[in-house]
Scaffold this motif. Structure first.
Motif, PDB file in Angstrom:
ATOM      1  N   GLY A   9     -15.647  16.472 -97.334  1.00 40.25           N
ATOM      2  CA  GLY A   9     -17.068  16.721 -97.557  1.00 40.25           C
ATOM      3  C   GLY A   9     -17.904  15.466 -97.377  1.00 40.25           C
ATOM      4  N   ILE A  10     -17.400  14.341 -97.897  1.00 41.94           N
ATOM      5  CA  ILE A  10     -18.118  13.071 -97.749  1.00 41.94           C
ATOM      6  C   ILE A  10     -18.224  12.687 -96.280  1.00 41.94           C
ATOM      7  CG2 ILE A  10     -17.953  10.582 -98.180  1.00 41.94           C
ATOM      8  CD1 ILE A  10     -16.816  11.245-100.927  1.00 41.94           C
ATOM      9  N   MET A  11     -17.146  12.862 -95.528  1.00 43.21           N
ATOM     10  CA  MET A  11     -17.153  12.513 -94.115  1.00 43.21           C
ATOM     11  C   MET A  11     -18.121  13.403 -93.334  1.00 43.21           C
ATOM     12  SD  MET A  11     -15.280   9.899 -93.580  1.00 43.21           S
ATOM     13  CE  MET A  11     -15.183  10.001 -91.797  1.00 43.21           C
ATOM     14  N   LEU A  12     -18.115  14.694 -93.621  1.00 42.21           N
ATOM     15  CA  LEU A  12     -19.005  15.625 -92.916  1.00 42.21           C
ATOM     16  C   LEU A  12     -20.470  15.265 -93.156  1.00 42.21           C
ATOM     17  CD1 LEU A  12     -17.209  19.043 -93.603  1.00 42.21           C
ATOM     18  CD2 LEU A  12     -17.558  17.991 -91.359  1.00 42.21           C
ATOM     19  N   ILE A 234     -25.126  20.259 -84.240  1.00 46.61           N
ATOM     20  CA  ILE A 234     -23.915  19.803 -84.934  1.00 46.61           C
ATOM     21  C   ILE A 234     -24.213  19.275 -86.339  1.00 46.61           C
ATOM     22  CG2 ILE A 234     -22.043  18.101 -84.898  1.00 46.61           C
ATOM     23  CD1 ILE A 234     -21.947  18.436 -81.868  1.00 46.61           C
ATOM     24  N   PRO A 235     -25.175  18.345 -86.523  1.00 47.56           N
ATOM     25  CA  PRO A 235     -25.375  17.817 -87.887  1.00 47.56           C
ATOM     26  C   PRO A 235     -25.871  18.838 -88.895  1.00 47.56           C
ATOM     27  CG  PRO A 235     -27.056  16.988 -86.384  1.00 47.56           C
ATOM     28  CD  PRO A 235     -26.011  17.635 -85.542  1.00 47.56           C
ATOM     29  N   PHE A 236     -26.714  19.808 -88.468  1.00 50.79           N
ATOM     30  CA  PHE A 236     -27.172  20.833 -89.400  1.00 50.79           C
ATOM     31  C   PHE A 236     -25.980  21.590 -89.989  1.00 50.79           C
ATOM     32  CE2 PHE A 236     -31.685  20.763 -87.905  1.00 50.79           C
ATOM     33  CZ  PHE A 236     -32.277  20.817 -89.152  1.00 50.79           C
ATOM     34  N   GLN A 237     -25.036  21.933 -89.139  1.00 54.11           N
ATOM     35  CA  GLN A 237     -23.891  22.702 -89.615  1.00 54.11           C
ATOM     36  C   GLN A 237     -22.889  21.838 -90.366  1.00 54.11           C
ATOM     37  OE1 GLN A 237     -24.203  25.950 -89.655  1.00 54.11           O
ATOM     38  NE2 GLN A 237     -26.158  25.319 -88.750  1.00 54.11           N
ATOM     39  N   MET A 238     -22.719  20.593 -89.942  1.00 56.13           N
ATOM     40  CA  MET A 238     -21.815  19.691 -90.663  1.00 56.13           C
ATOM     41  C   MET A 238     -22.315  19.462 -92.087  1.00 56.13           C
ATOM     42  SD  MET A 238     -20.820  16.800 -87.811  1.00 56.13           S
ATOM     43  CE  MET A 238     -19.650  15.989 -88.880  1.00 56.13           C
ATOM     44  N   GLY A 244     -19.775  22.675 -99.246  1.00 58.22           N
ATOM     45  CA  GLY A 244     -18.656  23.456 -99.771  1.00 58.22           C
ATOM     46  C   GLY A 244     -17.587  22.581-100.409  1.00 58.22           C
ATOM     47  N   TYR A 245     -17.684  21.268-100.207  1.00 56.48           N
ATOM     48  CA  TYR A 245     -16.678  20.339-100.719  1.00 56.48           C
ATOM     49  C   TYR A 245     -17.251  19.314-101.698  1.00 56.48           C
ATOM     50  CZ  TYR A 245     -14.094  22.113 -96.666  1.00 56.48           C
ATOM     51  OH  TYR A 245     -13.481  22.927 -95.746  1.00 56.48           O
ATOM     52  N   ILE A 246     -18.537  19.007-101.585  1.00 62.04           N
ATOM     53  CA  ILE A 246     -19.144  18.020-102.474  1.00 62.04           C
ATOM     54  C   ILE A 246     -20.418  18.593-103.095  1.00 62.04           C
ATOM     55  CG2 ILE A 246     -18.221  16.026-101.240  1.00 62.04           C
ATOM     56  CD1 ILE A 246     -20.905  15.694 -99.864  1.00 62.04           C
ATOM     57  N   LEU A 247     -20.886  17.954-104.149  1.00 61.25           N
ATOM     58  CA  LEU A 247     -22.091  18.405-104.828  1.00 61.25           C
ATOM     59  C   LEU A 247     -23.329  18.015-104.027  1.00 61.25           C
ATOM     60  CD1 LEU A 247     -21.196  17.327-108.472  1.00 61.25           C
ATOM     61  CD2 LEU A 247     -21.134  19.639-107.542  1.00 61.25           C
ATOM     62  N   LEU A 253     -27.140  11.425-101.760  1.00 60.09           N
ATOM     63  CA  LEU A 253     -26.879   9.997-101.699  1.00 60.09           C
ATOM     64  C   LEU A 253     -26.444   9.575-100.300  1.00 60.09           C
ATOM     65  CD1 LEU A 253     -24.948   9.487-105.056  1.00 60.09           C
ATOM     66  CD2 LEU A 253     -27.184   8.578-104.502  1.00 60.09           C
ATOM     67  N   LEU A 254     -25.612  10.400 -99.670  1.00 63.06           N
ATOM     68  CA  LEU A 254     -25.108  10.080 -98.335  1.00 63.06           C
ATOM     69  C   LEU A 254     -26.193  10.172 -97.273  1.00 63.06           C
ATOM     70  CD1 LEU A 254     -21.699  11.974 -98.619  1.00 63.06           C
ATOM     71  CD2 LEU A 254     -22.050   9.501 -98.685  1.00 63.06           C
TER      72      LEU A 254
END
Length: 312
Positions: A9-12, A234-238, A244-247, A253-254
């Motif tokens: 999630g952080i990477m996406l 691509i970025p909108f969907q990422m 789904g993995y991070i809050l 923050l990212l």
């Protein structure tokens, strides 16, 4: 949820935000390569093509995007999202890039979360928390440094950059608030796709695409492709998938990677010269948004309450 899912999630989210930052650099490069390319034309092309691609993807995964138009409330909401959210967040941003540069435009746009806080303060009579108040002061100081370079009696950037940048920041707020009730029911593919397509089509009222005659070489077409595919689809969907993995607080923050990427790539590839005031002011704004994001649970509760009232 495993640590691997959290890292995914952080990477996406990180890559999505960096791609948004790079798309601003690509737009700045395209404007320099071909002065006939206007922010309006670029926004129209980007929105229409990206919107069509996202809606085809939505249909492909069985999201049934046409259902969104079967209800008067959702149809009105998507049009509002397109005109009041998508148009300012993209057209005004490209205008700021055109008149200035990608790093400054992206940093000013990064003030969007504070527009949301001001909205709740003015219209909902919700006082900011201590973190929000501190963040607003820090963000104001950062913006002041970028705009004046320490000389309060004059502007260091053109008024056009400041006005378009602030309008794009308002767009970030409306782009966040308006579509929220639709996302859980219809999904990000359908909502984002229709928002982009409707906004792009409506902008043709200002100046129809078929009345613009441009000649683009392969390098310029490549830049356009980067903006549409790598800077929109691509970025909108990422970013949506990362939630789904991070809050959402972590994702916010990212989002700091966007102005950082715009700054680094502008300096490396476009030889953009930034002063110490620009860098320090930008760092203050990024820090201020992080302060706000760390206390974003309060804001999330407010948004949830608003969503509940709208669906009652």
């Amino acid at each position: 949820m495993t640590q691997g899912h959290h890292l995914r999630g952080i990477m996406l989210a990180s890559v999505a935000c960096m791609l948004w930052g790079i798309s601003g650099v690509a737009a700045s490069s395209l404007f320099a390569m071909n002065p006939d390319v206007s922010p309006l034309w670029l926004t129209q092309v980007r929105m229409i093509i990206a919107g069509i691609i996202l809606l085809i993807m939505a249909q492909g995964v069985g999201a049934q995007p046409l259902q969104l138009w079967q209800n008067k409330y959702t149809a009105t909401r998507i049009v509002s999202y397109a005109l009041l959210g998508m148009v300012p967040v993209q057209l005004c941003y490209f205008e700021a890039v055109k008149y200035g540069n990608a790093p400054v435009a992206t940093i000013i746009q990064f003030l969007g979360p504070f527009i949301i806080s001001l909205y709740y303060l003015v219209f909902k009579r919700t006082k900011p928390t201590r973190s929000e108040a501190i963040g607003m002061v820090v963000a104001f100081v950062g913006t002041l440094l970028i705009v004046t370079h320490g000389h309060l009696n004059s502007l260091a950037i053109s008024p056009a950059v400041l006005i378009w940048g602030l309008l794009s920041a308002v767009g970030v707020a409306t782009n966040t608030l308006i579509p929220r009730p639709l996302l859980t029911k219809f999904g990000s593919l359908s909502v984002t796709g229709w928002g982009l397509l409707v906004a792009g089509v409506c902008l043709n009222v200002v100046k129809p695409l078929w009345q613009v005659h441009l000649t683009l070489d392969w390098a310029q077409i490549s830049m356009l492709g980067i903006i549409i595919i790598f800077g929109t689809v691509i970025p909108f969907q990422m970013f949506a998938h990362s939630l789904g993995y991070i809050l959402p607080t972590e994702a916010s923050l990212l989002d700091a990677f966007e102005p950082l990427a715009a700054t680094v790539f502008s300096v490396l590839f476009l030889s953009v010269q930034l002063t110490g005031f620009d860098l320090f002011g930008g760092a203050l704004i990024i820090f201020a948004v992080m302060i706000l994001s760390l206390d974003a649970q309060t804001l999330a509760v407010l948004l949830h309450r608003r969503h509940s009232r709208n669906t009652d």
